[in-house]
Design an enzyme around this catalytic site. Sequence first.
Site, PDB file in Angstrom:
ATOM      1  N   SER A 167      24.040   6.026  74.136  1.00 26.89           N
ATOM      2  CA  SER A 167      23.619   7.001  73.143  1.00 26.89           C
ATOM      3  C   SER A 167      24.335   8.291  73.441  1.00 26.89           C
ATOM      4  CB  SER A 167      22.109   7.281  73.227  1.00 26.89           C
ATOM      5  OG  SER A 167      21.389   6.425  72.399  1.00 26.89           O
TER       6      SER A 167
ATOM      7  N   HIS B 193      24.948   5.406  68.700  1.00 28.46           N
ATOM      8  CA  HIS B 193      23.914   4.680  69.445  1.00 28.46           C
ATOM      9  C   HIS B 193      24.285   3.207  69.358  1.00 28.46           C
ATOM     10  CE1 HIS B 193      21.600   8.362  69.501  1.00 28.46           C
ATOM     11  NE2 HIS B 193      21.861   8.480  68.216  1.00 28.46           N
TER      12      HIS B 193
ATOM     13  N   GLU C 229      32.267  21.945  63.423  1.00 24.06           N
ATOM     14  CA  GLU C 229      31.990  21.547  62.040  1.00 24.06           C
ATOM     15  C   GLU C 229      30.742  20.681  61.914  1.00 24.06           C
ATOM     16  OE1 GLU C 229      34.747  21.001  63.693  1.00 24.06           O
ATOM     17  OE2 GLU C 229      36.320  22.221  62.780  1.00 24.06           O
ATOM     18  N   SER C 230      29.970  20.461  62.921  1.00 28.18           N
ATOM     19  CA  SER C 230      28.682  19.758  62.966  1.00 28.18           C
ATOM     20  C   SER C 230      28.634  18.747  64.113  1.00 28.18           C
ATOM     21  CB  SER C 230      28.249  19.170  61.629  1.00 28.18           C
ATOM     22  OG  SER C 230      27.944  20.224  60.708  1.00 28.18           O
TER      23      SER C 230
ATOM     24  N   CYS D 280      31.512  19.728  58.223  1.00 23.92           N
ATOM     25  CA  CYS D 280      31.545  20.770  57.213  1.00 23.92           C
ATOM     26  C   CYS D 280      32.947  21.369  57.199  1.00 23.92           C
ATOM     27  CB  CYS D 280      30.518  21.842  57.559  1.00 23.92           C
ATOM     28  SG  CYS D 280      28.901  21.110  57.919  1.00 23.92           S
TER      29      CYS D 280
END
Lengths: 158, 158
Positions: A97, A110, A104-105, A125
Amino acid sequence: MEAQSRTAHAEDPTLAPSNVTAGPWGAGEGQDACKDHFIARNGKLFAGSHLIIDLWGAARLDDLTHVRETLIEAVRVAGATLLHIHLHHFTPNGGISGVAVLAESHISIHTWPEREYAALDVFMCGDAEPMKAVPVLQRAFTPSRIDCDELLRGEVNE
Amino acid sequence: MEAQSRTAHAEDPTLAPSNVTAGPWGAGEGQDACKDHFIARNGKLFAGSHLIIDLWGAARLDDLTHVRETLIEAVRVAGATLLHIHLHHFTPNGGISGVAVLAESHISIHTWPEREYAALDVFMCGDAEPMKAVPVLQRAFTPSRIDCDELLRGEVNE
């Protein structure tokens, strides 16, 4: 410049066989400004493109170094800026994980190696191109099936 | 045990006014086993519940300590196990991007204070209850509107 700073901070992945945290990258180089400005596309204004990606029949989902390198490659190919990456390797099933935090985010992954299944999301973004991450994932994990949905986050009418 | 280990490793948030990384929690306490077993609900078997949450007209989206405490509280209320948290505070707009990596998957947050907008996702597997995170977010950020969609990730027919 981003690649350069990554190299400068990179750890030898063979020295970190279990959990991995690395970063920050891009700090102190004038890159701290938010790169997640809203996107205008086809008459829509929205915060970012959020890809929901499922891999089935996938391989190498328990290989921490491979997962880490794949995320870094996906970020690079999408034209995004890596700030921080953290991967957690579970025992005993070998599942991984983790997340890459971007200017940008983010990208998250997982994995369930015992089911040859991985759930990812790629949220970007600004000027990054998240769809370009998909072929990187396909090459890296060779899934027999890949599902990808795009959500437009934060859509506004202006 | 989880709360105890968190306290033991907690940093004073006032000492970390900018970017924050903390963790790992839960290591070395026999908690490393994967908690993201597949879920059976209403005849469906799936990897996890992935909530896509948008907050509009929200407050305190540039308050790093508040965002950090809110994520930790959301994890606790949902019954999940925090492994690692990283938040990045952008300049000049004050936006925050970050993730909490969980034994059950992750929570991410990205905020645009100038638009009073935040995009979150809460992905939890196993026995955690991600929907319980929503009222925590509502109390913390007092949005005028909250949108929440649930995706069932990794649904299989067995």
